[in-house]
Design an enzyme around this catalytic site. Sequence first.
Site, PDB file in Angstrom:
ATOM      1  N   LYS A 167       0.622  -8.130  13.431  1.00  8.42           N
ATOM      2  CA  LYS A 167      -0.806  -8.479  13.436  1.00  8.42           C
ATOM      3  C   LYS A 167      -1.095  -9.495  12.325  1.00  8.42           C
ATOM      4  O   LYS A 167      -0.958  -9.190  11.146  1.00  8.42           O
ATOM      5  CB  LYS A 167      -1.698  -7.266  13.192  1.00  8.42           C
ATOM      6  CG  LYS A 167      -3.173  -7.656  13.374  1.00  8.42           C
ATOM      7  CD  LYS A 167      -4.149  -6.623  12.838  1.00  8.42           C
ATOM      8  CE  LYS A 167      -4.555  -6.870  11.419  1.00  8.42           C
ATOM      9  NZ  LYS A 167      -5.415  -8.048  11.241  1.00  8.42           N
ATOM     10  N   SER A 219      -3.793  -7.774   0.179  1.00  8.49           N
ATOM     11  CA  SER A 219      -4.399  -7.459  -1.111  1.00  8.49           C
ATOM     12  C   SER A 219      -3.947  -6.074  -1.595  1.00  8.49           C
ATOM     13  O   SER A 219      -3.559  -5.213  -0.799  1.00  8.49           O
ATOM     14  CB  SER A 219      -5.917  -7.475  -0.965  1.00  8.49           C
ATOM     15  OG  SER A 219      -6.301  -6.527   0.002  1.00  8.49           O
ATOM     16  N   GLU A 240       3.760  -5.905  -0.039  1.00  9.02           N
ATOM     17  CA  GLU A 240       3.807  -7.138  -0.847  1.00  9.02           C
ATOM     18  C   GLU A 240       2.364  -7.487  -1.152  1.00  9.02           C
ATOM     19  O   GLU A 240       1.633  -7.958  -0.280  1.00  9.02           O
ATOM     20  CB  GLU A 240       4.487  -8.266  -0.069  1.00  9.02           C
ATOM     21  CG  GLU A 240       5.938  -7.990   0.277  1.00  9.02           C
ATOM     22  CD  GLU A 240       6.843  -7.909  -0.947  1.00  9.02           C
ATOM     23  OE1 GLU A 240       6.463  -8.423  -2.018  1.00  9.02           O
ATOM     24  OE2 GLU A 240       7.921  -7.319  -0.836  1.00  9.02           O
ATOM     25  N   CYS A 274       0.310 -15.468  -3.627  1.00  7.05           N
ATOM     26  CA  CYS A 274       0.447 -14.242  -4.416  1.00  7.05           C
ATOM     27  C   CYS A 274       1.226 -14.522  -5.690  1.00  7.05           C
ATOM     28  O   CYS A 274       0.880 -14.042  -6.758  1.00  7.05           O
ATOM     29  CB  CYS A 274       1.143 -13.173  -3.591  1.00  7.05           C
ATOM     30  SG  CYS A 274       2.698 -13.735  -2.888  1.00  7.05           S
ATOM     31  N   GLU A 371      -6.769 -11.063 -10.140  1.00  2.63           N
ATOM     32  CA  GLU A 371      -6.260 -12.173  -9.349  1.00  2.63           C
ATOM     33  C   GLU A 371      -7.406 -12.995  -8.766  1.00  2.63           C
ATOM     34  O   GLU A 371      -8.238 -12.452  -8.033  1.00  2.63           O
ATOM     35  CB  GLU A 371      -5.411 -11.610  -8.208  1.00  2.63           C
ATOM     36  CG  GLU A 371      -4.880 -12.665  -7.288  1.00  2.63           C
ATOM     37  CD  GLU A 371      -4.093 -12.095  -6.125  1.00  2.63           C
ATOM     38  OE1 GLU A 371      -4.581 -11.176  -5.445  1.00  2.63           O
ATOM     39  OE2 GLU A 371      -2.985 -12.594  -5.898  1.00  2.63           O
TER      40      GLU A 371
HETATM   41  P1  NAD Z   1      -6.114  -8.443   3.036  1.00  8.63           P
HETATM   42  O1  NAD Z   1      -5.490  -7.269   2.382  1.00  8.63           O
HETATM   43  O2  NAD Z   1      -7.573  -8.512   3.134  1.00  8.63           O
HETATM   44  O3  NAD Z   1      -5.585  -8.562   4.543  1.00  8.63           O
HETATM   45  C1  NAD Z   1      -4.201  -8.685   4.866  1.00  8.63           C
HETATM   46  C2  NAD Z   1      -3.980  -8.168   6.263  1.00  8.63           C
HETATM   47  O4  NAD Z   1      -4.184  -6.755   6.278  1.00  8.63           O
HETATM   48  C3  NAD Z   1      -4.931  -8.714   7.314  1.00  8.63           C
HETATM   49  O5  NAD Z   1      -4.203  -8.870   8.525  1.00  8.63           O
HETATM   50  C4  NAD Z   1      -5.980  -7.622   7.431  1.00  8.63           C
HETATM   51  O6  NAD Z   1      -6.655  -7.622   8.671  1.00  8.63           O
HETATM   52  C5  NAD Z   1      -5.151  -6.371   7.247  1.00  8.63           C
HETATM   53  N1  NAD Z   1      -5.843  -5.212   6.679  1.00  8.63           N
HETATM   54  C6  NAD Z   1      -6.897  -5.183   5.816  1.00  8.63           C
HETATM   55  N2  NAD Z   1      -7.192  -3.914   5.476  1.00  8.63           N
HETATM   56  C7  NAD Z   1      -6.279  -3.118   6.100  1.00  8.63           C
HETATM   57  C8  NAD Z   1      -6.033  -1.709   6.110  1.00  8.63           C
HETATM   58  N3  NAD Z   1      -6.784  -0.854   5.420  1.00  8.63           N
HETATM   59  N4  NAD Z   1      -4.999  -1.242   6.862  1.00  8.63           N
HETATM   60  C9  NAD Z   1      -4.211  -2.088   7.539  1.00  8.63           C
HETATM   61  N5  NAD Z   1      -4.400  -3.432   7.582  1.00  8.63           N
HETATM   62  C10 NAD Z   1      -5.413  -3.939   6.859  1.00  8.63           C
HETATM   63  O7  NAD Z   1      -5.479  -9.703   2.288  1.00  8.63           O
HETATM   64  P2  NAD Z   1      -5.820 -11.250   2.501  1.00  8.63           P
HETATM   65  O8  NAD Z   1      -7.147 -11.513   1.877  1.00  8.63           O
HETATM   66  O9  NAD Z   1      -5.574 -11.619   3.931  1.00  8.63           O
HETATM   67  O10 NAD Z   1      -4.659 -11.936   1.641  1.00  8.63           O
HETATM   68  C11 NAD Z   1      -4.774 -12.225   0.294  1.00  8.63           C
HETATM   69  C12 NAD Z   1      -4.040 -11.188  -0.533  1.00  8.63           C
HETATM   70  O11 NAD Z   1      -2.682 -11.074  -0.093  1.00  8.63           O
HETATM   71  C13 NAD Z   1      -3.951 -11.584  -1.997  1.00  8.63           C
HETATM   72  O12 NAD Z   1      -4.221 -10.475  -2.814  1.00  8.63           O
HETATM   73  C14 NAD Z   1      -2.499 -12.004  -2.170  1.00  8.63           C
HETATM   74  O13 NAD Z   1      -2.006 -11.898  -3.471  1.00  8.63           O
HETATM   75  C15 NAD Z   1      -1.805 -11.106  -1.211  1.00  8.63           C
HETATM   76  N6  NAD Z   1      -0.500 -11.665  -0.832  1.00  8.63           N
HETATM   77  C16 NAD Z   1       0.630 -11.081  -1.329  1.00  8.63           C
HETATM   78  C17 NAD Z   1       1.877 -11.620  -1.035  1.00  8.63           C
HETATM   79  C18 NAD Z   1       3.150 -11.020  -1.580  1.00  8.63           C
HETATM   80  O14 NAD Z   1       4.211 -11.309  -1.050  1.00  8.63           O
HETATM   81  N7  NAD Z   1       3.106 -10.213  -2.632  1.00  8.63           N
HETATM   82  C19 NAD Z   1       1.966 -12.747  -0.209  1.00  8.63           C
HETATM   83  C20 NAD Z   1       0.789 -13.310   0.265  1.00  8.63           C
HETATM   84  C21 NAD Z   1      -0.439 -12.746  -0.051  1.00  8.63           C
END
Ligand code: NAD
Length: 471
Positions: A167, A219, A240, A274, A371
């Site tokens: 997804k 996140s 991650e 990230c 962040e």
């Molecule tokens: P987000 O957590 O809002 O969403 C990420 C994904 O998770 C989306 O597909 C979202 O629909 C889904 N999601 C949200 N809540 C959920 C839940 N409770 N259960 C299951 N799925 C859920 O993150 P974002 O805003 O899309 O991305 C930015 C964040 O991602 C930043 O904090 C960044 O640091 C992190 N990130 C980490 C890495 C890494 O490898 N460590 C890489 C890229 C991004």
Amino acid sequence: MSELQRFSMTINGKPAGTEYFSVLNPATEVPFAEAPEATPTEVHAAFAAAEAAFDVWASDDGVRRSALRKAAEVITANVDELAQILMSEQGKPLADAVGEAHGTAAWIGYFADVEIPESEVITPGAVAQVRIPLGVVAAITPWNYPLIQAAWKFAPALRAGNTVVLKPSPYTPLATLRAIELLQDAFPAGVLNVVSGGDSVGVAMTKHPVPAMVSFTGSTSAGKAVAAAVADDLKRVTLELGGNDPAIVLDDIDVAAAAEDLFWGAFVNNGQVCGAAKRVFVPESIYPAVADALVAVAQSVAVGAGDQEGVRLGPINNRAQFERVNGLLESAVAAGARVRTGGETVGDRGYFLTPTILTDVPAGAEIIEEEQFGPVLPLVPYTDIDDVVNQVNRSKYGLGGSVWSSDPNRALAVGRRLRVGTVYINGHAINHGPHVPFGGARWSGIGVENGLAGLEEYTQRQIIYGNGADL
Ligand code: NAD
């Protein structure tokens, strides 16, 4: 009926979708396409298809290798189309989108060819260890690098013998939906499925009884919710999550020579990485020189829509993130921080914010402790390197950290003291490719992606007592 182009999910090798939401171009704020909002029935159908495909897929590594090789070729043959879609939904400059699409093919190719030990002897002639697949993997990705993040998950998961339901983020579902549609040429039906939709679709996936594992990138707050959701039936999980990486400059640095790399270590992908540097610790003695050098680089960078010639930084991906980054900037300024450059919008549409260098940020400000995930970089002066190391190691985040010096070994001595997942010397957010594991400490995550270690996350270690059998 909508005039916008509709993209499809892929469930059991077939296009799917009944309800739709629109996807904006962040450079114009105009909706340009629609993606399906997966219903509970569709989520269930995707897991049922992945479950049905598992036994046959798990049975032949040779078939998996050839399918993944073909998949890499399919992505390479469609780089231009995928990059256009990615640029339009994510905002990044076209050259970066092309780079991401090629990287996607490279990652898939690596996992097609990586040598996996068939078994490892533990007691010669008696006990060996093998790796067996887990079953169905639920893979959930964010909006900063949607295409390559998808490959980081499905390529090792599939090679290890699992089947997948993926997804993407609701902000950037399209390139992933199109890529998985194209990849049906490479895989048997049901092996690689994709559903799209909002966070509730992700929640439904983590709570669904079929997947044996959730591979999540996003996140920290959502990662914690995922960890809680999978606890119920002890699904395996990799997380991650967010980072608040420090770049630590030492006092012997050649400021002019390091400035470009330091800038791009923070502003790559508009700071929406990230593992980008999110704060720079600078010795007080050279603070003005480092600030001036970073300001000069920031002012030389063209900001605009991804399809404009010469643009290096696009818009922030979405309104919520644009407001969050601006909010952090405003509260830092209200507390006394100085905007040395940037902090401006571009044109009258789109989520643009010019690269922003902040000095004089009060200790403890949210922009230093949390962040920001956008194009705003605080410079934090220091006099005692031990204080910096302590501050970094006390942080909830532990994704990475870099140390900058004219003497790499002096930098390494500091780097080795950082309790983080990746240490960089004279660079930041460098990626040498799919063979290098990546992951974080503390709130930055659990487990690693990439390399053989990343693939092993998608397996169960099985110990075999052979009792005379050939192990
Ligand atoms: P987000 O957590 O809002 O969403 C990420 C994904 O998770 C989306 O597909 C979202 O629909 C889904 N999601 C949200 N809540 C959920 C839940 N409770 N259960 C299951 N799925 C859920 O993150 P974002 O805003 O899309 O991305 C930015 C964040 O991602 C930043 O904090 C960044 O640091 C992190 N990130 C980490 C890495 C890494 O490898 N460590 C890489 C890229 C991004």
